[in-house]
Enzyme design. Structure first.
Site, PDB file in Angstrom:
ATOM      1  N   CYS A 114       0.840  -1.212   0.000  1.00 59.94           N
ATOM      2  CA  CYS A 114       0.000   0.000   0.000  1.00 59.94           C
ATOM      3  C   CYS A 114       0.874   1.261   0.000  1.00 59.94           C
ATOM      4  O   CYS A 114       1.516   1.558  -0.993  1.00 59.94           O
ATOM      5  CB  CYS A 114      -0.999  -0.042   1.156  1.00 59.94           C
ATOM      6  SG  CYS A 114      -2.325   1.147   0.941  1.00 59.94           S
ATOM      7  N   HIS A 217      -3.677  -4.783   0.607  1.00 55.18           N
ATOM      8  CA  HIS A 217      -3.176  -5.264   1.899  1.00 55.18           C
ATOM      9  C   HIS A 217      -3.298  -6.782   1.983  1.00 55.18           C
ATOM     10  O   HIS A 217      -4.255  -7.295   2.587  1.00 55.18           O
ATOM     11  CB  HIS A 217      -3.968  -4.614   3.046  1.00 55.18           C
ATOM     12  CG  HIS A 217      -3.596  -3.199   3.315  1.00 55.18           C
ATOM     13  ND1 HIS A 217      -2.536  -2.852   4.133  1.00 55.18           N
ATOM     14  CD2 HIS A 217      -4.127  -2.032   2.877  1.00 55.18           C
ATOM     15  CE1 HIS A 217      -2.441  -1.530   4.184  1.00 55.18           C
ATOM     16  NE2 HIS A 217      -3.390  -1.009   3.424  1.00 55.18           N
ATOM     17  N   GLU A 219      -1.722  -8.833   3.815  1.00 52.56           N
ATOM     18  CA  GLU A 219      -1.591  -9.348   5.189  1.00 52.56           C
ATOM     19  C   GLU A 219      -2.945  -9.492   5.878  1.00 52.56           C
ATOM     20  O   GLU A 219      -3.107 -10.338   6.751  1.00 52.56           O
ATOM     21  CB  GLU A 219      -0.647  -8.444   6.009  1.00 52.56           C
ATOM     22  CG  GLU A 219      -1.208  -7.097   6.454  1.00 52.56           C
ATOM     23  CD  GLU A 219      -1.148  -6.004   5.405  1.00 52.56           C
ATOM     24  OE1 GLU A 219      -1.039  -6.311   4.198  1.00 52.56           O
ATOM     25  OE2 GLU A 219      -1.244  -4.811   5.788  1.00 52.56           O
TER      26      GLU A 219
END
Ligand code: MN
Length: 250
Positions: A114, A217, A219
């Site tokens: 990001c 994102h 994660e």
């Protein structure tokens, strides 16, 4: 070989603290630490240090993660802040730009997430849209999604032949939490994914394996999606390859 260490640059908590220890605390997102751990990596968090030389940190890690966070100050790509830009924090910007250059010089792989993609782009001479929705009429997709971060909302098309394509295939769906986007691409980078409205959603380094970066994102989706977890496994694999190369050279 010992377990490899991924350094995550810290975000600084600038909100209202509920405990004195939280005031201006340096932190990394827990889902990111967990995703790196699932890929077999240890994590360390690097808070900015205005007196330090970024080069002095490089021996402490095998790979560098530049995670999400506030907007980058446009001063780093020669622009004034437009009325629509979000919060910026130059101290972290400067530290991350220096770390990226030092990590590249030391041949330590970098993974941008990001804001991390945006900072890498600027560190390599590129520039950003400060607010795509305001500045780019062609951007029509909701890139600052209102849906929770664990859920994908828009699709991306992936460039055949790229390293990203070998991990994710032709297309996939991603989450999206960005107002900014790549305007001018930095030197030595190749675009590897775009959204349907043309926003650059991923890039990688052209001449080596040092840089991969994504605008979403992973994660926050890695616990439920094997393809997103595979991005971290790929980062770990690159770190190991470069670490072995350094051992051979010694
Ligand atoms: Mn997006």
């Amino acid at each position: 070989m010992r377990q490899l260490i991924a350094a995550i640059t810290a975000d600084t908590f600038l909100g209202r603290a509920s405990h004195p220890n939280q005031e201006r605390a340096d932190y990394a997102p827990r889902p990111l630490v967990d995703a790196l751990s699932a890929a077999g990596l240890l994590s360390i968090i690097l808070p900015y240090n205005e007196k330090a030389d970024a080069k002095d940190y490089v021996s402490s890690f095998d790979g560098l993660v530049i995670p999400g966070g506030p907007n980058m100050s446009p001063k780093f790509y020669g622009e004034e802040p437009l009325w629509c830009i979000g919060a910026t924090y130059e101290k972290r910007d400067k530290f991350e730009v220096e770390l990226i250059k030092a990590a590249m010089a030391a041949e330590k792989p970098i993974f941008g997430i990001c804001r991390g993609l945006q900072v890498i782009n600027v560190a390599l001479g590129g520039s950003l849209w400060q607010d795509m929705q305001v500045q780019c009429p062609s951007i029509t997709i909701q890139h600052m999604q209102k849906t929770p971060v664990t859920l994908a909302t828009h699709s991306i098309e992936i460039e055949p032949g790229s390293r990203l394509h070998s991990i994710l295939g032709n297309s996939c769906r991603v989450n999206s939490f960005h107002k900014e986007g790549v305007k001018k691409l930095g030197e030595g980078l190749a675009v590897t994914a775009r959204s349907a409205d043309g926003c650059i959603e991923a890039f990688e380094s052209k001449d080596n394996d040092l840089i991969t970066a994504v605008q979403w994102h992973p994660e926050n989706m890695a616990a439920d999606r094997k393809d997103m977890a595979a991005l971290f496994a790929h980062f770990a694999e690159r770190m190991e390859r470069y670490a072995r190369r350094r051992i051979v050279r010694q």
